[in-house]
Every structure is written in structure tokens, then in C-alpha cells.
Design a protein around this motif. Structure first.
Motif: not given
Lengths: 170, 270
Positions: A53, A66-68, A70-71, A74-75, A77, A127, A130, B17, B24, B27-28
């Protein structure tokens, strides 16, 4: 050390290596993955998730996406503990095992790196596109980018943990 | 509480998770317009589908309740319709030579089989024996005897007489009378078994007895009973006129009554 490595790679990817893409969208490497893959397989699952993350947050801040990341981070991780279990040797990981070529072997390293790169690129692709109708067309560039990221990570790996260095150290 | 805590501990990684994924995604969606529009499109379709399904189930589960509500509403509308039918207004029918004279009921039927009813006026108001009498536009009775200022009325609630009527405006002719039992119900007599009649059908005057014109409301069918093996069926009728509270009456006058009486008398028959 892991955090510093991640921060350094985020910095390098965002400011120096972001345009290293010889075939455009077909080869978009994610250099920072290598830092994440250097987390020891025996480490706590929460650490892997948190660092994934955090890596995404760092990339998003540095690259303005912003966010791409991060998503996707996280996936990756979240799935990294499962990947480690999947590629674990029959007798399990030794306490002294490091996720490097010398300890784990080439097939483990290539398999894990490619799987992680594929997961990360697939999440990024989802992401970024979409809409369902855009996804089939983005699958092949995702696959080739994952392969390219794997190659980049292996090159970095060989540069840092070179076999001759290993020999001299031992 | 302890079990809940243990459950949370056991699934802490999954929960973490999911929480980070939610962060996430939020934010996205906050920063990416295309992602936001696609997300709302997808989730909108899913939420519509779920809501539609839930609505369908809830409607199915509420069927009994809705059925009861509809039945109640139906009953109320039917009773309103019935009262509207009964509140018909008699209009003078000059085409068929029928006019009216108004009067007042001073003694109505009291529920006894042969009780007389008294009304005003009498001869001084041009009332004659044999005139039809209406109450609220519905058949009430006929003038039996006339005094100077009063008249005696033979109402539908008199067990000693019968009235020519028709089931519906174009149905068969039958005879309507009262059995002297229930003041709220009249009986149709001599209705053949094959005649189509059902609850709610209107009963009108046939006009054959010369006291009323045709198509004056008499009542509404309440119950039809076809006895096994019988040639005729018994039909009970709710009278349209309110015999318990009627006050104002209309006396029907036919302008060529003497001619009709002469033609219908037996003296002229061969």
C-alpha cells in the motif's frame, strides 16, 4: 532497509526511469516492484500488505497518478503472502532465506517476479481502463509489460546481487 | 462480544486488506473522472438490479395484505356505486306523458305485513287512486284510496300485492312482492330457472301495470338461489327506496290515464 529501498526506487522510477519504455504501452516497467519483492517470504503478512500500500501511495504522489498505484500496490501486497506460499519449497522457507537468486534459485525468483508483475499490471490495467469493453484490448500489452517488468527486476537483481559478488563474499 | 473479537482477530488480515482496498478505491474514484463514471454506471446497474429484486420479493410477500386492501376498497366502491344507483332522480317524462306531483309521507310502513301508509295531499292536490308513487326516484308504492287532504298508499312493503318488474332494462318480466318477513328484502316470484340473474343486477319497473312508466328503479338483486329440481328460482331484492326514512314523495300522473283505463278495461273486450 526495505522502506529505504522502496523510497529510493519510487524516486528513481518517478523521476528517471518513467520514460524507459522502448515499445510504448507494450513495455511499461514497474521498477519499484523489485523493492517489494525483496521482502523476506517469512515476514508478517501485514508488513507485506502495508508496504504494498505504501509503495502505491509513494508512486501515486510522485507520479501524480492518484489512486492507480495505490490500488495495484494494495492488491499485490494482499496477494504477496499467498504468492510466497504458492512458490514455497516443499520443506518451507528457512529462517535465513532471502528472496534472492542465491538462496531461492532462479525458477523461484523468475516465477515469483513474473506472477507479482502480472498481478500488479493486471490491477493497473483494470483501474486504468475501467470499462469492460476496453479490457480485452489491453490484456496483451499488460502481459508484455509484465514480462518486461520481470526482465527489468531480474536485471536489477543481477546488478545488485551479482553471482561473482556472491562468490567473493562467500 | 468475546466471540466477535476472536472472529475479528482471525480475519484481521482480510479486514485490513478490504479496508486498504476501500481507501485506494475511494482515492481513485475521487480523482479519476472516467473511473468515477464507470463505477457509478456499474454500481448503479447492480443496485438497480438488487433493488428491483428486493421490490419484487417485498411485493410478493405483501400480496395478502394488498389483496385485503383491494377487497376492502372494492367493497367500498361497490357500496358507493349502489348508493349512487339508488339516488336516481325522477325527471318528468313529457314524451311519454308522465308528470309528477309532490307530496309528503306522514306515516310509512312499520314492518307489519299489511300496514297502511298515509301521505298528503289527497283530492285537493289532484291525487287519484292507482297513481304510482316514487321516493328518491325509486318505486315506492301506489295510491290505494284518496281522501280530501290525504291518501293511503299501498307500498312495496305490503305483503298483499305484487309489482310487475324486469330484471335489468331488457331482461325478463317477473313479479316482485314482499313476504312480510324482512323489511330490507323483497322477493321476485315466478322467475324461471334459466334466467340469468346475479347479485347486483338492477330491477326496474316493466310499465305493464300502468302505475309506473317502464325503467323506474325498484331495487337490486341481493341473492339468487336455484333450488335443485325446482322450475323457478328464488331471488331476493334490496329495495331502492328507503322505506324507513322516506319523507318526500312524487305522485306519477299520466296525462292520458282515462284513455288507458278505458282501453284496458274488460268491458271493451269481445
Amino acid at each position: 532497509m526495505i522502506v529505504v529501498r522502496i523510497l529510493l526506487l519510487v524516486f528513481f522510477q518517478a523521476f528517471f526511469l518513467r520514460d524507459v519504455s522502448p515499445l510504448g504501452e507494450w513495455t511499461r516497467p514497474e521498477w519499484t516492484l523489485w523493492a517489494l519483492l525483496l521482502i523476506p517470504p517469512q515476514a508478517n503478512s501485514f508488513l507485506k500488505l502495508t508496504l504494498g500500500f505504501a509503495m502505491g501511495v509513494g508512486l501515486d504522489i510522485a507520479m501524480g497518478s492518484y489512486g492507480h498505484h495505490m490500488f495495484a500496490g494494495t492488491v499485490l501486497g494482499g496477494l504477496l503472502p499467498a504468492l510466497h506460499r504458492l512458490f514455497a519449497p516443499r520443506e518451507g522457507y528457512e529462517i535465513s532465506d532471502h528472496p534472492i537468486l542465491r538462496d531461492m534459485g532462479s525458477s523461484w525468483l523468475v516465477g515469483l517476479t513474473f506472477s507479482a508483475a502480472l498481478i500488479y499490471h493486471l490491477a493497473l490495467m483494470l483501474v486504468s481502463n475501467w470499462y469492460w469493453h476496453l479490457i480485452p484490448g489491453a490484456l496483451l500489452p499488460t502481459l508484455t509489460s509484465a514480462v518486461f517488468t520481470t526482465l527489468c527486476c531480474l536485471v536489477l537483481h543481477l546488478m545488485v546481487y551479482a553471482p561473482d559478488r556472491r562468490k567473493s563474499s562467500s | 462480544m468475546r466471540n466477535l473479537w476472536l472472529l475479528l482477530q482471525r480475519n484481521a488480515f482480510t479486514l485490513a486488506f478490504i479496508a486498504l482496498m476501500a481507501v485506494s478505491l475511494s482515492v481513485l474514484l475521487r480523482n479519476d473522472g472516467a473511473a468515477r463514471s464507470s463505477w457509478f454506471k456499474q454500481t448503479g446497474a447492480i443496485s438497480y438490479m438488487i433493488d428491483h429484486q428486493r421490490h419484487g420479493w417485498s411485493n410478493y410477500l405483501r400480496l395478502a395484505e394488498q389483496n385485503a386492501e383491494l377487497a376492502e376498497e372494492n367493497a367500498e366502491l361497490r357500496s358507493r356505486l349502489l348508493s349512487m344507483d339508488m339516488a336516481t332522480e325522477w325527471v318528468e317524462d313529457t314524451v311519454r306523458h308522465w308528470t309528477v306531483r309532490s307530496g309528503m309521507l306522514i306515516k310509512g310502513p312499520d314492518g307489519k305485513p299489511r300496514s297502511p301508509s298515509i301521505a298528503t295531499p289527497g283530492l285537493d292536490g289532484g291525487i287519484e287512486a292507482g297513481m304510482g308513487v316514487l321516493s328518491g326516484g325509486a318505486a315506492f308504492g301506489t295510491v290505494e284510496e284518496v281522501g280530501e287532504a290525504h291518501c293511503r298508499i299501498l307500498t312495496l312493503m305490503h305483503s298483499g300485492t305484487s309489482w310487475s318488474c324486469r330484471i335489468g332494462r331488457h331482461g325478463p318480466v317477473a313479479s316482485l312482492g314482499w313476504d312480510g318477513m324482512d323489511m330490507g328484502l323483497l322477493q321476485l316470484r315466478d322467475v324461471p330457472r334459466h334466467v340469468q340473474a346475479q347479485r347486483g343486477d338492477s330491477i326496474f319497473t316493466s310499465g305493464y301495470d300502468l302505475r309506473f312508466p317502464a325503467d323506474v328503479m325498484m331495487g337490486t338483486v341481493f341473492d339468487v338461489d336455484r333450488h335443485t329440481g325446482a322450475d323457478f328460482m328464488s331471488v331476493s331484492v334490496v329495495p331502492a327506496a328507503d322505506f324507513k326514512s322516506s319523507r318526500h314523495l312524487d305522485f306519477l300522473v299520466h296525462q292520458a290515464d282515462s284513455e288507458r283505463t278505458a282501453l284496458s278495461s274488460t268491458e271493451l273486450q269481445p
